[in-house]
Structures are given as structure tokens and as C-alpha cells.
Design an enzyme around this catalytic site. Sequence first.
Site: not given
Length: 483
Positions: A69, A119, A194, A290, A299, A411
Site C-alpha cells: 500500500d 486505496s 490483549e 498486503e 502519511h 498519495h
Amino acid sequence: MCLVYSRAPGVLLLLAHLLLRTSCSLEPTAEWEREPAYWNDQARRMLQAALTLPLRAHRAKNILLFLGDGMGVSTVSAARILRGQMEGQSGEETLLAMDTFPYVALSKTYSVDKQVADSASTATAYHCGVKANAKTVGLSAKAVAYECNTTFGNEVFSVLHRAKAQDVSNATAEGVILGGGRMYMTPKGTPDPEYPSSSSRKGDRKDKKNLIDVWLSARKGRNAQYVWNKEQLNAVNVKTTDCLMGLFEPKDMRFEVFRNRTRDPSIVDMTEKAIQILSKNPKGFFLFVEGGRIDHGHHDGVAKLALTETIMFDQAIQRASELTSESDTLSVVTADHSHVFTFGGNTPRGNPIFGLAPKKAEDSLPYTSILYANGPGYIHVNGTRGNVSAVEHFSEEYMQQAAVPLESETHGGEDVAIYAKGPMAHLFHGVKEQNYVAHAMAYAACLEPYTNCPLRLQGSGGCKITLSGPLVSITGVFWLVMR
Ligand SMILES: *[C@@H]1O[C@H](CO)[C@@H](O)[C@H](O)[C@H]1NC(C)=O
Ligand SMILES: *[C@@H]1O[C@H](CO)[C@@H](O)[C@H](O)[C@H]1NC(C)=O
Ligand SMILES: *[C@@H]1O[C@H](CO)[C@@H](O)[C@H](O)[C@H]1NC(C)=O
Ligand SMILES: *[C@@H]1O[C@H](CO)[C@@H](O)[C@H](O)[C@H]1NC(C)=O
Ligand SMILES: *[C@@H]1O[C@H](CO)[C@@H](O)[C@H](O)[C@H]1NC(C)=O
Ligand SMILES: [Zn+2]
């Protein structure tokens, strides 16, 4: 002087190379590189490999699709240098696993409504074969984001979906889903296993459904397992497990540099487990991997996060290559879009990738080689650019400078690369529209709408070719020699 250029080809040269690199400190430019013979021999070997590259014009049994990505070409180049430098080399000459793929194409990433894409629309393109609008997934461009009544009738289907539908043994097919996102699967208020005391990580579903339970009960009678930590993942018996869901964080997986190595699996661990389970299917498999946080590092304007994610993503590609055979598995590596990330500044050979350009800028201040065109790294003090020498610009969380202030770096709009190997990998060449990726994969495996494709599985009708131990090690050796 400690270096002598060796004419020994192949392995010997590699050995000499490794020995020399570890046994003495080098000038930034290795001495053997000053010899024309080094470059001529190296290029001759590459030419030989190109001339003898086998054309694998048969059907792909398995498809591996790796999606970085936000992994634009500049990101791949910088990650390659970083990996080499982490291994004590000058870096530029390093080969990533994806660099060894024989076929490369360029992918035009614009979407139907955006020059610079997101995306979601790009996922529709490379998975489903149709370009789409921003903020929509699995829908043609007749659908408009936030207008839910434009959804129905405009669905488009992924190659994975088509592969599953076409598999006549579908009722017993293996299935694997691994990653983050636990809190989106459980009813609002469910404590996280968790982080049981954390209120921000509790279940988030307003429909009160527990999708983990829904998933498990839809697979009653099969050996379906749910795991949420590395220990449980390691304990999964790949021989007896048909279906596996693993959700290892409430939201996104942590960045690789911040991963708890005992509790959370890496993308490499997940890829390995997935292939071990899926490769039991004699009819083949489709796996989508991915590297989702390369994009997030960019970003944030923090190149080290993005590049370390890219290196780990590449290691997953490497591990997958070791577990599969190029003779029956089409592997495709690409990105959805790029980022406004760049590196330059007339830096000398071996310059630390996070280091400074050699000269000061017009404002008499130093600058890092890596810069962003926009993003949170725009920090001006009293009208002047910050002094990067005065801050720790090698740290994990250093934000490289940006020309334009934005909360989140954006992007990029230029093409991204598609790397391919295996059956029909030669379909990936030239400059292509991004939605071509899905079509080439579907054709290679004779999936809808190419079920009439003339391709046959290699060895079908005759003997089955199975991947044997020696073949694996031969592949490994070749890879070493080519480095
Ligand atoms: C969809 O809904 C919007 C309002 O929410 C309406 O303006 C539009 O006409 C509807 N479109 C269709 C195709 O029904
Ligand atoms: C399996 O595939 C067949 C043929 O495509 C289809 O009719 C059937 O519904 C599928 N079964 C399941 C459980 O998906
Ligand atoms: C990593 O996870 C283990 C539990 O498996 C925990 O005991 C440890 O404190 C964690 N380490 C960090 C640095 O969070
Ligand atoms: C910015 O300029 C003002 C006014 O000249 C000065 O008081 C202040 O110290 C400067 N700040 C920095 C960080 O240099
Ligand atoms: C930038 O910072 C470095 C290190 O603190 C310092 O030596 C240098 O003088 C600074 N340059 C300017 C122009 O302030
Ligand atoms: Zn993004």
C-alpha cells in the site's frame, strides 16, 4: 590495501565480495567497481539470464498477489538501499526479493473520478478488473460514495471470488484471513483479549454481531480455528487446519519497528502460515498479501516507518518464493498508488539513506536526502526551515521536511511498478492500466471471464510436477548467485 578484484565468476565472485565486505572497512565506492570487467561481467550474466529466461506459457496453478500500500518506485529504491545499509553495505547495489522478478510493467493508478487515487478505488481495479470511484470498493464507477442506493446492481467481483466460485472442491477449500482489526469484529463494549482494561480498544460493532463466531459457525464440521496472538499462530497445525482466522491487534497491526516480537506475528510469519495451509489444496490457491502500513508511515511523514515496513513486506515475498515454485505459481507484486516521497540531493555513494545531502541549501541550512512534497514535516520557525542537523534525523519517528504543510502527507499520482514471475508473468510488460492486473491474473489461471483460455497446467495429462527438496535448494542457490 585490502581489496583485489576477482575474475572468478558466480559464486566465487560473490564469496569474494562478501569476504571483502566484512573483512575490511571500505571506501564508499568499492574498488572492484572501478574495474570495467566487473560491470561487463555482471551485465553479461544478466544478459545471459535474460536470453535464457524460460517462457512459462502455461496455466498458473497458484496465484500470489502482493500489494504494497503506497509502495511507489521511490519507496522501493530507498528500501533497497536501507536494507543493504542495515547489512553493512553501501546499499544501492542490493537486490530486494522483488528486484529479482524477471518481468516488470508500469501501472497507471488514476481512478474514474481522481487523478491521484485512493486505496479503495485502486483495490477495485487490481482485484476486480474495473476502475472505480474514490471511497468505493467492489463497485463499478456507476456507484457513488455515500449514496447507498447506487450500490445494488453495480457490484464487480474479485479474481479471488472467481477462483473460489470456480473451485469445484469449494466446499472443502482452505481459507486464511490474518491481520489486525479485532475490535471491528465484536459487539460494542466487548473487552479486548490483549488489552482487557483499555476502553478505546473495546469491540465496536453497533449491530452486536460477533463476526469471529459467525465465521467459525459457518465452518462447522471443518477444522476452523481462530487465533489472536503469535504463540497461538505458531501452534496451529497446518496439516489438520482447513480454515484460519488470526486477528492480532484491535486496530491496525503495529509498525514493524514497534512490533512486540513475542506476542505479534510479522507479515512474514503470516504469509508462511497461510501458504502452508493453502498449498494443501491440490487444485491450487490464491493468496493476497498486503503490506498495509507502508502507506501509514508515509502519511505520517516518517520515512523510516514506511521503509522498514517495505523491507518486511519484501521478506514476505522472499519467504513465499521459498515455499512455492515458479513453475506453477504466478507471483505478482505491485502497489495501489505512490506517495509524494523522494530522495536526492547529489548524495555520494553509500550515503546513509536517512542522512544529509552533502551541501547546504540556499538558506545556509543542511537538508536530508529524503524529503516529502507535502505533509506534517513542514516545520518553519520564524519563517525559516528547521535546522535538521540540530535534531535526531536518524530516529524511528523523525519526520522528514515537507514543502507544504498538511496534517497527513498525500498519495502520489505517478505510475507504480508491477513485478511478476511464474506462469504467464510475461503478460506484465509495458505501460498498463491498473485494472489490467486482475485480467492478466484471471487469464493466467483460466478464471472468469477467461475460462476458455487455451492454457494447460504444466504436466497435466502426464506426470504431476511436485516441488521437491533439491529443487528448492537449487532455486535458493541461483538466487544467491544472482545477488
Ligand atoms: C438515491 O438517493 C438520493 C437521496 O438520498 C436521491 O436523490 C436519488 O434520486 C436516489 N437515486 C436512486 C437511483 O434512487
Ligand atoms: C461450489 O461450487 C458449485 C459450482 O460452482 C456451486 O454450485 C456451489 O454452490 C458451491 N458451494 C459452496 C459451498 O460454495
Ligand atoms: C510483549 O508481549 C509480552 C506478552 O507476550 C509481554 O509480556 C511484554 O511485556 C510485551 N513487551 C512489550 C515491550 O510490550
Ligand atoms: C522568533 O522571533 C522572535 C522575534 O524576533 C523571537 O523572539 C523568538 O525567539 C524567535 N524564535 C525562535 C525559535 O527563534
Ligand atoms: C544547525 O545545527 C547544527 C548542530 O546543532 C549547528 O552546528 C549549526 O550551526 C546550525 N546551523 C545554523 C545555520 O543554525
Ligand atoms: Zn493512503
